[in-house]
Design a protein around this motif. Structure first.
Motif, PDB file in Angstrom:
ATOM      1  N   ALA A  31       0.928  -1.244  -0.017  1.00 13.39           N
ATOM      2  CA  ALA A  31       0.012  -0.074  -0.080  1.00 13.39           C
ATOM      3  C   ALA A  31       0.845   1.160   0.201  1.00 13.39           C
ATOM      4  CB  ALA A  31      -1.025   0.185   1.200  1.00 13.39           C
ATOM      5  N   VAL A  32       2.036   1.358  -0.655  1.00 14.65           N
ATOM      6  CA  VAL A  32       2.710   2.491  -0.746  1.00 14.65           C
ATOM      7  C   VAL A  32       2.478   3.099  -1.922  1.00 14.65           C
ATOM      8  CG1 VAL A  32       4.720   1.727   0.669  1.00 14.65           C
ATOM      9  CG2 VAL A  32       4.568   1.243  -1.601  1.00 14.65           C
ATOM     10  N   ASP A  33       3.040   4.276  -2.420  1.00 15.97           N
ATOM     11  CA  ASP A  33       2.398   5.059  -3.469  1.00 15.97           C
ATOM     12  C   ASP A  33       2.742   4.817  -4.792  1.00 15.97           C
ATOM     13  OD1 ASP A  33       5.058   5.697  -2.891  1.00 15.97           O
ATOM     14  OD2 ASP A  33       5.190   7.733  -3.544  1.00 15.97           O
ATOM     15  N   ALA A  34       3.928   3.778  -4.949  1.00 18.44           N
ATOM     16  CA  ALA A  34       4.319   3.318  -6.308  1.00 18.44           C
ATOM     17  C   ALA A  34       5.053   2.055  -6.416  1.00 18.44           C
ATOM     18  CB  ALA A  34       5.401   4.541  -6.911  1.00 18.44           C
ATOM     19  N   VAL A  35       4.689   1.260  -7.464  1.00 14.80           N
ATOM     20  CA  VAL A  35       5.234  -0.043  -7.445  1.00 14.80           C
ATOM     21  C   VAL A  35       6.574   0.199  -7.768  1.00 14.80           C
ATOM     22  CG1 VAL A  35       5.242  -2.151  -8.962  1.00 14.80           C
ATOM     23  CG2 VAL A  35       3.181  -1.036  -8.325  1.00 14.80           C
ATOM     24  N   ARG A  36       7.492  -0.706  -7.045  1.00 14.79           N
ATOM     25  CA  ARG A  36       8.891  -0.257  -7.182  1.00 14.79           C
ATOM     26  C   ARG A  36       9.563  -1.711  -6.859  1.00 14.79           C
ATOM     27  NH1 ARG A  36       9.498   3.584  -3.244  1.00 14.79           N
ATOM     28  NH2 ARG A  36       8.528   5.219  -4.601  1.00 14.79           N
ATOM     29  N   LYS A  37       9.921  -2.541  -7.902  1.00 18.18           N
ATOM     30  CA  LYS A  37      10.571  -3.730  -7.832  1.00 18.18           C
ATOM     31  C   LYS A  37      11.744  -3.833  -8.301  1.00 18.18           C
ATOM     32  CE  LYS A  37       5.872  -5.559  -7.805  1.00 18.18           C
ATOM     33  NZ  LYS A  37       4.830  -6.370  -8.487  1.00 18.18           N
ATOM     34  N   GLU A  38      12.795  -3.849  -7.897  1.00 18.83           N
ATOM     35  CA  GLU A  38      14.220  -3.522  -8.396  1.00 18.83           C
ATOM     36  C   GLU A  38      15.097  -3.991  -7.391  1.00 18.83           C
ATOM     37  OE1 GLU A  38      14.682   0.106 -10.172  1.00 18.83           O
ATOM     38  OE2 GLU A  38      14.000   1.199  -8.603  1.00 18.83           O
ATOM     39  N   ALA A  39      16.447  -4.256  -7.936  1.00 20.21           N
ATOM     40  CA  ALA A  39      17.848  -4.133  -7.159  1.00 20.21           C
ATOM     41  C   ALA A  39      18.425  -3.038  -7.703  1.00 20.21           C
ATOM     42  CB  ALA A  39      18.258  -5.585  -7.273  1.00 20.21           C
ATOM     43  N   ILE A  40      19.246  -2.487  -6.972  1.00 23.14           N
ATOM     44  CA  ILE A  40      19.790  -1.137  -7.184  1.00 23.14           C
ATOM     45  C   ILE A  40      21.218  -1.135  -6.675  1.00 23.14           C
ATOM     46  CG2 ILE A  40      19.972   1.278  -7.357  1.00 23.14           C
ATOM     47  CD1 ILE A  40      16.942   1.020  -6.173  1.00 23.14           C
ATOM     48  N   ILE A  41      22.147  -1.209  -7.813  1.00 22.21           N
ATOM     49  CA  ILE A  41      23.577  -1.294  -7.123  1.00 22.21           C
ATOM     50  C   ILE A  41      24.156   0.159  -7.436  1.00 22.21           C
ATOM     51  CG2 ILE A  41      25.906  -2.272  -7.476  1.00 22.21           C
ATOM     52  CD1 ILE A  41      24.162  -4.829  -8.526  1.00 22.21           C
ATOM     53  N   THR A  42      24.325   0.684  -6.321  1.00 17.86           N
ATOM     54  CA  THR A  42      25.059   1.907  -6.296  1.00 17.86           C
ATOM     55  C   THR A  42      26.683   2.009  -6.184  1.00 17.86           C
ATOM     56  OG1 THR A  42      22.914   2.942  -5.221  1.00 17.86           O
ATOM     57  CG2 THR A  42      24.856   4.507  -4.947  1.00 17.86           C
ATOM     58  N   PHE A  43      27.189   2.676  -7.236  1.00 20.40           N
ATOM     59  CA  PHE A  43      28.589   2.450  -7.235  1.00 20.40           C
ATOM     60  C   PHE A  43      29.345   3.652  -6.456  1.00 20.40           C
ATOM     61  CE2 PHE A  43      27.123  -0.216 -10.718  1.00 20.40           C
ATOM     62  CZ  PHE A  43      27.909  -1.119 -10.331  1.00 20.40           C
ATOM     63  N   LYS A  44      30.441   3.460  -5.952  1.00 15.39           N
ATOM     64  CA  LYS A  44      31.290   4.626  -5.420  1.00 15.39           C
ATOM     65  C   LYS A  44      31.544   5.465  -6.502  1.00 15.39           C
ATOM     66  CE  LYS A  44      33.154   1.846  -1.591  1.00 15.39           C
ATOM     67  NZ  LYS A  44      34.039   0.947  -1.005  1.00 15.39           N
ATOM     68  N   GLN A  45      31.996   6.832  -5.832  1.00 17.35           N
ATOM     69  CA  GLN A  45      32.510   7.698  -6.921  1.00 17.35           C
ATOM     70  C   GLN A  45      33.745   7.303  -7.463  1.00 17.35           C
ATOM     71  OE1 GLN A  45      31.319  10.753  -7.527  1.00 17.35           O
ATOM     72  NE2 GLN A  45      29.643  10.672  -6.117  1.00 17.35           N
ATOM     73  N   PRO A  46      34.331   7.763  -8.572  1.00 13.18           N
ATOM     74  CA  PRO A  46      35.282   7.597  -9.316  1.00 13.18           C
ATOM     75  C   PRO A  46      36.466   8.005  -8.248  1.00 13.18           C
ATOM     76  CG  PRO A  46      34.308   8.707 -10.743  1.00 13.18           C
ATOM     77  CD  PRO A  46      33.414   8.627  -9.243  1.00 13.18           C
ATOM     78  N   THR A  47      37.747   7.370  -8.336  1.00 11.71           N
ATOM     79  CA  THR A  47      38.756   7.652  -7.472  1.00 11.71           C
ATOM     80  C   THR A  47      39.501   9.005  -7.478  1.00 11.71           C
ATOM     81  OG1 THR A  47      40.016   6.209  -8.847  1.00 11.71           O
ATOM     82  CG2 THR A  47      39.930   5.300  -6.686  1.00 11.71           C
ATOM     83  N   ARG A  48      39.294   9.404  -8.975  1.00 10.51           N
ATOM     84  CA  ARG A  48      39.915  10.931  -9.190  1.00 10.51           C
ATOM     85  C   ARG A  48      39.306  11.328 -10.364  1.00 10.51           C
ATOM     86  NH1 ARG A  48      41.115  15.471  -9.717  1.00 10.51           N
ATOM     87  NH2 ARG A  48      43.093  16.477  -9.786  1.00 10.51           N
ATOM     88  N   VAL A  49      38.441  12.547 -10.271  1.00  9.94           N
ATOM     89  CA  VAL A  49      37.828  13.322 -11.654  1.00  9.94           C
ATOM     90  C   VAL A  49      38.781  14.450 -11.859  1.00  9.94           C
ATOM     91  CG1 VAL A  49      35.947  14.260 -12.491  1.00  9.94           C
ATOM     92  CG2 VAL A  49      35.737  12.243 -10.719  1.00  9.94           C
ATOM     93  N   PRO A  50      39.209  14.231 -13.074  1.00 13.69           N
ATOM     94  CA  PRO A  50      40.208  15.512 -13.664  1.00 13.69           C
ATOM     95  C   PRO A  50      39.381  16.687 -13.376  1.00 13.69           C
ATOM     96  CG  PRO A  50      39.697  13.922 -15.473  1.00 13.69           C
ATOM     97  CD  PRO A  50      38.787  13.710 -14.354  1.00 13.69           C
ATOM     98  N   ASP A  51      40.120  17.785 -12.667  1.00 16.34           N
ATOM     99  CA  ASP A  51      39.441  19.286 -12.395  1.00 16.34           C
ATOM    100  C   ASP A  51      39.098  19.777 -13.774  1.00 16.34           C
ATOM    101  OD1 ASP A  51      40.861  18.978  -9.876  1.00 16.34           O
ATOM    102  OD2 ASP A  51      42.259  20.019 -10.483  1.00 16.34           O
ATOM    103  N   GLY A  52      38.021  20.501 -13.621  1.00 15.88           N
ATOM    104  CA  GLY A  52      37.425  21.142 -14.967  1.00 15.88           C
ATOM    105  C   GLY A  52      36.161  20.394 -15.061  1.00 15.88           C
ATOM    106  N   LEU A  53      35.767  18.975 -14.982  1.00 11.87           N
ATOM    107  CA  LEU A  53      34.637  18.230 -15.093  1.00 11.87           C
ATOM    108  C   LEU A  53      33.692  18.656 -13.942  1.00 11.87           C
ATOM    109  CD1 LEU A  53      35.466  14.659 -16.616  1.00 11.87           C
ATOM    110  CD2 LEU A  53      34.466  16.711 -17.721  1.00 11.87           C
ATOM    111  N   THR A  54      32.465  19.003 -14.119  1.00 15.00           N
ATOM    112  CA  THR A  54      31.447  19.182 -13.186  1.00 15.00           C
ATOM    113  C   THR A  54      30.281  18.016 -13.147  1.00 15.00           C
ATOM    114  OG1 THR A  54      30.414  20.880 -14.207  1.00 15.00           O
ATOM    115  CG2 THR A  54      32.160  21.416 -12.641  1.00 15.00           C
ATOM    116  N   GLY A  55      29.564  18.406 -12.398  1.00 14.25           N
ATOM    117  CA  GLY A  55      28.222  17.585 -12.468  1.00 14.25           C
ATOM    118  C   GLY A  55      28.297  16.097 -12.396  1.00 14.25           C
ATOM    119  N   TYR A  56      29.125  15.485 -11.722  1.00 15.21           N
ATOM    120  CA  TYR A  56      29.335  14.093 -11.749  1.00 15.21           C
ATOM    121  C   TYR A  56      29.048  13.504 -10.481  1.00 15.21           C
ATOM    122  CZ  TYR A  56      33.766  15.524  -9.385  1.00 15.21           C
ATOM    123  OH  TYR A  56      34.726  16.239  -8.848  1.00 15.21           O
ATOM    124  N   GLU A  57      28.425  14.206  -9.471  1.00 16.68           N
ATOM    125  CA  GLU A  57      28.291  13.835  -8.001  1.00 16.68           C
ATOM    126  C   GLU A  57      27.251  12.806  -7.927  1.00 16.68           C
ATOM    127  OE1 GLU A  57      27.866  17.068  -9.368  1.00 16.68           O
ATOM    128  OE2 GLU A  57      29.428  17.973  -8.505  1.00 16.68           O
TER     129      GLU A  57
END
Ligand SMILES: O=P(O)(O)OC[C@H]1O[C@@H](O)[C@H](O)[C@@H](O)[C@@H]1O
Length: 481
Positions: A345-371
């Motif tokens: 009885a929750v608001d939306a059907v949600r049936k999934e496994a989600i694997i969330t990865f860690k951040q990359p070890t080093r992102v070159p300065d100058g790239l943004t929006g990868y949070e």
């Protein structure tokens, strides 16, 4: 692992199959119950329609004083709901019989077995305590050689009862002939985990604690109790979904690659993972949440307060949503939280496994929006694979955006119950739960059940049609599309 049958009583001789053209019999105990009509018979109908089980004889039995006609109507209606209306299915409907019986009594069981022809599959569509009594009565009279037993979940009501039931079943038939059902193991997408993980080069090397931040396995439904108080009010969400289905999914997601998909190897790998699984911080108060829905509306449908649903005992404090955080304490996964959640009885059907990865070890300065982290999503209905990646979108090429690559697969040919029935007819236990695995699943959840009983984790209320309890282990971030 196959446990040999020990001290089995004299086997009951069955009518020779060759004399009748019947190749095997499916005997359903609890045939007039809800599960038989809703899941077992539709699955059987679809399986029969594939032609995979020629010469099947179906016998239904239960406490209700039904006659053959009433049972045949039930079988025909259930087959009809899945379009199983071909000649093989019609033949089964014509031949099927209903035998009223108390399946916990030896005399009744003896005469039931006398009605069966050829190799036998016995399906216990019964509550756990009745299953245990029925199996005990069967153990006293014996079953024909080669008989396979199919047992619905929950297997026992706790670890001790699961162990005694395992010991009892071992006196009846070898372990390889016991099919403890978890229909999630027959779901096409759940099975797709094997292909996805082990037949592709790109995922497996990163599925470990060096790269994965957390794993969520979520099975939220918009349905409420749906008239199942008799069963559900005693089970609750933790036993109904997490102790069984979601831990099986966890095992398939986290296990090491088996050398083959043979039953002993696949089930051995699942067992290893579950043996290594522990509550997060070993503390039920940290590792679990429980909630119960109150009156609300979902997609224009009014749902009453769970506590006011017919047949519910509000004093039991049954949860309709459960969350559990565990860790798989081995080389590959130590320190990675696996968060399991299932709610009604929750608001939306949600049936999934989600694997969330860690951040990359080093992102070159100058790239943004990868949070936002990369995520791999495996949907269990609709059957879907999704990959969230940071790539450059329109405009500034160094400002990244998250894109979602999605592939939909059609559902498999057979519904999950058809798949698990096929295993039993073929004598292949690969897609059923091994005895020690059933016990392990109880071991994992028992401290939580005890803590809940002692009031150590509050039962939170959430409105039907809302996102669930406010204090959740799984934040909304997992659900960002
Ligand atoms: O997605 P499916 O196959 O309907 O499985 C979900 C169901 O699985 C059953 O085992 C549970 O008892 C139900 O409460 C749940 O709704």
């Amino acid at each position: 692992m196959t446990t040999p049958a020990s001290s089995a009583p004299a086997a009951v001789p069955a009518e020779p199959a060759a004399a009748t053209g019947v190749r095997q019999t499916l005997l359903v105990l609890g045939a007039s119950g809800d599960l038989t009509g809703r899941l077992l018979l539709p699955g059987l109908g679809r399986l029969l329609a594939t032609g995979a089980v020629p010469g099947l004889r179906l016998i239904g039995s239960g406490m209700d004083g039904w006659d053959d006609e009433r049972w045949r109507r039930r079988v025909a209606d259930s087959f009809g709901t899945v379009g199983a209306v071909g000649p093989v299915e019609s033949e089964v409907i014509q031949q099927t019989r209903y035998v009223p019986a108390d399946v916990t009594r030896e005399e009744d069981l003896r005469s039931l077995l006398g009605c069966c022809t050829g190799p036998l599959v016995i399906f216990f569509a019964l509550p756990p305590l009745v299953t245990a009594r029925s199996a005990a009565a069967l153990a006293r009279i014996g079953v024909p050689p080669g008989t396979r037993l199919m047992l619905e979940k929950p297997f026992g009501v706790d670890r001790i009862s699961a162990r005694s039931l395992n010991e009892l079943l071992a006196t009846l038939v070898p372990e390889g002939q016991v099919h403890r059902i978890d229909h999630f193991l027959g779901k096409s997408t759940v099975l797709n985990l094997l292909g996805l993980r082990f037949a592709n080069r790109i995922f497996e090397p990163v599925l470990n604690s060096s790269h994965v931040a957390c794993v969520d396995i979520v099975f939220d439904e918009t349905l409420g109790l749906e008239g199942r108080a008799g069963y559900y009010d005693r089970a609750g969400a933790l036993v109904d979904m997490v102790q069984s289905h979601l831990l099986q999914v966890l095992a398939l997601l986290a296990m090491d690659p088996p050398p083959t998909l043979r039953a002993e190897e696949l089930r051995g790998r699942q067992a290893q993972v579950l043996r290594a699984t522990r509550l997060w911080h070993d503390d039920p108060a940290v590792a679990s949440r429980r909630g119960r829905y109150t009156a609300g509306e979902i997609d224009g449908r009014r749902l009453p307060n769970y506590a006011d649903e017919p047949g519910v005992d509000p004093a039991r404090g049954t949860e309709t949503l459960a969350e559990l955080a565990v860790t798989v304490d081995n080389w590959r996964w130590a320190g990675v939280p696996f968060r399991l959640r299932s709610g009604k009885a929750v608001d939306a059907v949600r049936k999934e496994a989600i694997i969330t990865f860690k951040q990359p070890t080093r992102v070159p300065d100058g790239l943004t929006g990868y949070e936002r982290p990369d995520r791999l999503r495996i949907g269990f209905g609709p059957d879907r694979l999704g990959l969230d990646l940071n790539i450059n979108g329109p405009g500034n090429p160094f400002e990244l955006e998250q894109a979602n690559l999605t592939a939909d697969f059609g559902p498999g040919d057979l519904p999950a119950y058809g798949e698990v029935l096929r295993g039993a007819f073929d004598g292949d236990p690969t897609l059923s739960v091994r005895g020690d695995v059933a016990e392990e699943c109880w071991r994992i959840v028992e401290p939580v059940l005890a803590a809940w009983k002692a009031g150590a984790v509050p039962l939170q209320e959430y409105r039907a049609g809302s996102a669930g309890p406010a204090d959740s282990l799984i934040g909304p971030v997992s659900h960002v599309r």
